[in-house]
Structure formats: C-alpha cells, structure tokens
Motif scaffolding. Structure first.
Motif, PDB file in Angstrom:
ATOM      1  N   LEU A 109       0.965  -1.116   0.202  1.00 37.58           N
ATOM      2  CA  LEU A 109       0.177  -0.062  -0.123  1.00 37.58           C
ATOM      3  C   LEU A 109       0.880   1.071  -0.054  1.00 37.58           C
ATOM      4  CD1 LEU A 109      -2.865  -1.110   2.512  1.00 37.58           C
ATOM      5  CD2 LEU A 109      -2.942  -0.731   0.030  1.00 37.58           C
ATOM      6  N   ALA A 110       1.898   1.273   0.658  1.00 38.08           N
ATOM      7  CA  ALA A 110       2.966   2.406   0.991  1.00 38.08           C
ATOM      8  C   ALA A 110       3.556   2.498  -0.454  1.00 38.08           C
ATOM      9  CB  ALA A 110       3.950   2.117   1.898  1.00 38.08           C
ATOM     10  N   VAL A 111       3.900   1.583  -1.110  1.00 39.69           N
ATOM     11  CA  VAL A 111       4.647   1.802  -2.421  1.00 39.69           C
ATOM     12  C   VAL A 111       3.558   2.239  -3.572  1.00 39.69           C
ATOM     13  CG1 VAL A 111       5.578   0.366  -4.420  1.00 39.69           C
ATOM     14  CG2 VAL A 111       6.335   0.074  -1.957  1.00 39.69           C
ATOM     15  N   ARG A 112       2.313   1.597  -3.399  1.00 37.23           N
ATOM     16  CA  ARG A 112       1.238   1.956  -4.405  1.00 37.23           C
ATOM     17  C   ARG A 112       0.903   3.562  -4.286  1.00 37.23           C
ATOM     18  NH1 ARG A 112      -0.964  -1.437  -7.824  1.00 37.23           N
ATOM     19  NH2 ARG A 112      -1.047  -3.732  -7.128  1.00 37.23           N
ATOM     20  N   ALA A 113       0.636   3.965  -2.894  1.00 38.54           N
ATOM     21  CA  ALA A 113       0.554   5.408  -2.570  1.00 38.54           C
ATOM     22  C   ALA A 113       1.489   6.348  -3.402  1.00 38.54           C
ATOM     23  CB  ALA A 113       0.405   5.587  -1.153  1.00 38.54           C
ATOM     24  N   ASP A 122       7.656   9.177 -14.552  1.00 37.30           N
ATOM     25  CA  ASP A 122       8.555   8.625 -13.355  1.00 37.30           C
ATOM     26  C   ASP A 122       7.919   7.362 -13.172  1.00 37.30           C
ATOM     27  OD1 ASP A 122      10.241  10.621 -13.257  1.00 37.30           O
ATOM     28  OD2 ASP A 122       9.442  11.298 -11.232  1.00 37.30           O
ATOM     29  N   ARG A 123       6.674   7.250 -12.931  1.00 34.99           N
ATOM     30  CA  ARG A 123       5.907   5.900 -12.750  1.00 34.99           C
ATOM     31  C   ARG A 123       6.030   4.934 -13.758  1.00 34.99           C
ATOM     32  NH1 ARG A 123       1.533   8.157 -10.791  1.00 34.99           N
ATOM     33  NH2 ARG A 123       0.393   8.486 -12.925  1.00 34.99           N
ATOM     34  N   GLU A 124       5.961   5.361 -15.077  1.00 32.54           N
ATOM     35  CA  GLU A 124       6.025   4.503 -16.216  1.00 32.54           C
ATOM     36  C   GLU A 124       7.477   3.744 -16.451  1.00 32.54           C
ATOM     37  OE1 GLU A 124       4.487   2.301 -19.319  1.00 32.54           O
ATOM     38  OE2 GLU A 124       3.609   3.393 -17.823  1.00 32.54           O
ATOM     39  N   MET A 164       9.752   9.337  -1.005  1.00 33.16           N
ATOM     40  CA  MET A 164       8.342   9.291  -0.559  1.00 33.16           C
ATOM     41  C   MET A 164       8.270   8.069   0.384  1.00 33.16           C
ATOM     42  SD  MET A 164       6.253  10.114  -4.018  1.00 33.16           S
ATOM     43  CE  MET A 164       6.513  11.538  -5.085  1.00 33.16           C
ATOM     44  N   THR A 165       8.976   6.873   0.293  1.00 32.32           N
ATOM     45  CA  THR A 165       8.583   5.875   0.997  1.00 32.32           C
ATOM     46  C   THR A 165       9.804   5.676   2.217  1.00 32.32           C
ATOM     47  OG1 THR A 165      10.379   4.330  -0.424  1.00 32.32           O
ATOM     48  CG2 THR A 165       7.876   4.712  -0.860  1.00 32.32           C
ATOM     49  N   GLY A 166      10.571   6.430   2.155  1.00 32.81           N
ATOM     50  CA  GLY A 166      11.537   6.506   3.303  1.00 32.81           C
ATOM     51  C   GLY A 166      13.043   5.711   2.814  1.00 32.81           C
ATOM     52  N   ASP A 167      13.980   6.006   3.257  1.00 34.10           N
ATOM     53  CA  ASP A 167      15.246   5.738   2.747  1.00 34.10           C
ATOM     54  C   ASP A 167      15.825   4.662   3.640  1.00 34.10           C
ATOM     55  OD1 ASP A 167      18.413   7.252   1.638  1.00 34.10           O
ATOM     56  OD2 ASP A 167      17.358   5.456   0.936  1.00 34.10           O
ATOM     57  N   ASP A 168      14.917   4.084   4.599  1.00 36.12           N
ATOM     58  CA  ASP A 168      15.622   2.981   5.321  1.00 36.12           C
ATOM     59  C   ASP A 168      15.690   1.787   4.556  1.00 36.12           C
ATOM     60  OD1 ASP A 168      13.191   2.667   4.690  1.00 36.12           O
ATOM     61  OD2 ASP A 168      12.445   1.726   6.799  1.00 36.12           O
ATOM     62  N   ALA A 169      16.936   1.081   5.056  1.00 34.46           N
ATOM     63  CA  ALA A 169      17.199  -0.311   4.446  1.00 34.46           C
ATOM     64  C   ALA A 169      16.313  -1.225   5.091  1.00 34.46           C
ATOM     65  CB  ALA A 169      18.749  -0.559   4.518  1.00 34.46           C
ATOM     66  N   ARG A 170      15.831  -2.233   3.847  1.00 32.13           N
ATOM     67  CA  ARG A 170      14.999  -3.037   4.071  1.00 32.13           C
ATOM     68  C   ARG A 170      15.495  -4.383   3.695  1.00 32.13           C
ATOM     69  NH1 ARG A 170       9.859  -0.913   6.387  1.00 32.13           N
ATOM     70  NH2 ARG A 170       9.649   0.928   5.036  1.00 32.13           N
ATOM     71  N   PRO A 171      15.151  -5.656   4.640  1.00 29.39           N
ATOM     72  CA  PRO A 171      15.538  -7.032   4.279  1.00 29.39           C
ATOM     73  C   PRO A 171      15.341  -7.267   2.783  1.00 29.39           C
ATOM     74  CG  PRO A 171      13.596  -6.934   5.753  1.00 29.39           C
ATOM     75  CD  PRO A 171      13.925  -5.500   5.411  1.00 29.39           C
TER      76      PRO A 171
END
Length: 188
Positions: A109-113, A122-124, A164-171
């Motif tokens: 949901l966060a990514v879609r938003a 950009d989206r395309e 927009m989504t935050g620059d934190d590292a994800r697993p």
C-alpha cells in the motif's frame, strides 16, 4: 482483387440461406453460443475471401460445412492449447503466491501510494523497468526516447520514490527492494 456486385449479391444470398444451418451446426459442437457465433463468422470470412472459388450452388452448402468443420477443429485445438497454458500459469501463480500475501499489504500500500504521487513519466519508467523487467534500451523503445534518457529518468524516479517511502534499508525480498534494485545489465 475486389468483389464485383455479382459476387456480393451471390454472397448475400449464400449467407442468408446458410447462416441458420451453420449456426445450428456450430451450436451443437461447442459449449458457448458466443463460440458458435465465432465459428460461423470465421466460416463466412473464409467463404468471402474465397468467393471466386466457391463451388456451384448444389455443393456450396457442403463446402461451407467442410470449412466450418475445419474452423471447429482449429477452435478445439486452440482450446486445448489455452487450457494447457492456463494450467501452467495457475501452477506458476500458485508457486508465487504460496506465501501469505497479507504480510506485505502495508508495504504494498505504501509503494502504491508513493507510485500514485509520482509523475506519470516517473511511474512508467519505474514500472517498465522493475515490474516488466525491461532493460533501459527496451524501455527507451517503448517510450520513444533514448536509452540515456531512460537511465536518467530511472535514476531520478528511484530517488523520488525513496524520498516518498523513506530511505531506510529493508531486508532482501521486501516489496520496496523491487523498485530500488539496479536496472538489469544490458547486453552489449
């Protein structure tokens, strides 16, 4: 080779005389009425294309039945192929979605938003690269721009998305990683 008025008149009569018979023939051999209509349409398309080769009146109905029979055979073969393809697709989708999809809902949901807030270009470029797996040169072809322009747009779009989504590292394997992975290496 265009049809003459005589050819058109003969075809109209041929159609009017044989349509109900061919439709009944097809309806008895397929499961869906729409499929029967497609078979009859294809049969008459063949007849129209070969209107100068049609046999004389007593045999033309039998000729149409023969064409309809071959169209039906093609239809059924295509159905078998579609069924096999559908089964393979179902197997692959089952393997992909075997994990609990609810776990990733908030991230999705966060990514879609965030994607929705990006500009259309950009989206395309992100979706063609990350979701469709296209290389920058392939994206360039789709968008009608240079590969260099795609690389620039892609870099900027990724930066905007990270902001927009935050620059934190994800697993590894996280939904956001899909959009922030490097572009596929191009074959040179």
């Amino acid at each position: 080779m265009s049809a003459t008025p005589g050819d058109e008149a003969r075809f109209r009569i041929l159609y009017a005389d044989n349509f109900p018979l061919l439709l009944a023939y097809a309806l008895r051999r397929v499961e869906q009425p729409d499929d029967a209509a497609d078979v009859v349409a294809e049969t008459f398309l063949v007849a129209w294309r070969r209107s100068r080769e049609l046999p004389p009146e007593p045999e033309v109905r039998l000729w149409l039945y023969g064409v309809a029979r071959r169209v039906l055979a093609n239809f059924h073969r295509g159905g078998v192929r579609r069924e096999r393809l559908g089964e393979r697709l179902r197997e692959r989708l089952t393997a992909v979605f075997a994990a609990d999809p609810g776990v990733e809902v908030p991230e999705r949901l966060a990514v879609r938003a965030a994607l929705a807030r990006l500009s259309e270009p950009d989206r395309e470029v992100l979706m063609l690269t990350a979701w469709e797996g296209l290389e920058p040169r392939e994206v360039a072809t789709v968008l009608g721009v240079s590969a260099a322009a795609v690389r620039t747009r892609l870099s900027r779009a990724r930066s905007r998305l990270r902001e927009m989504t935050g620059d934190d590292a994800r697993p590894a394997g996280h939904v956001l990683d899909v959009l922030t992975t490097p572009a596929p290496k191009e074959a040179r």
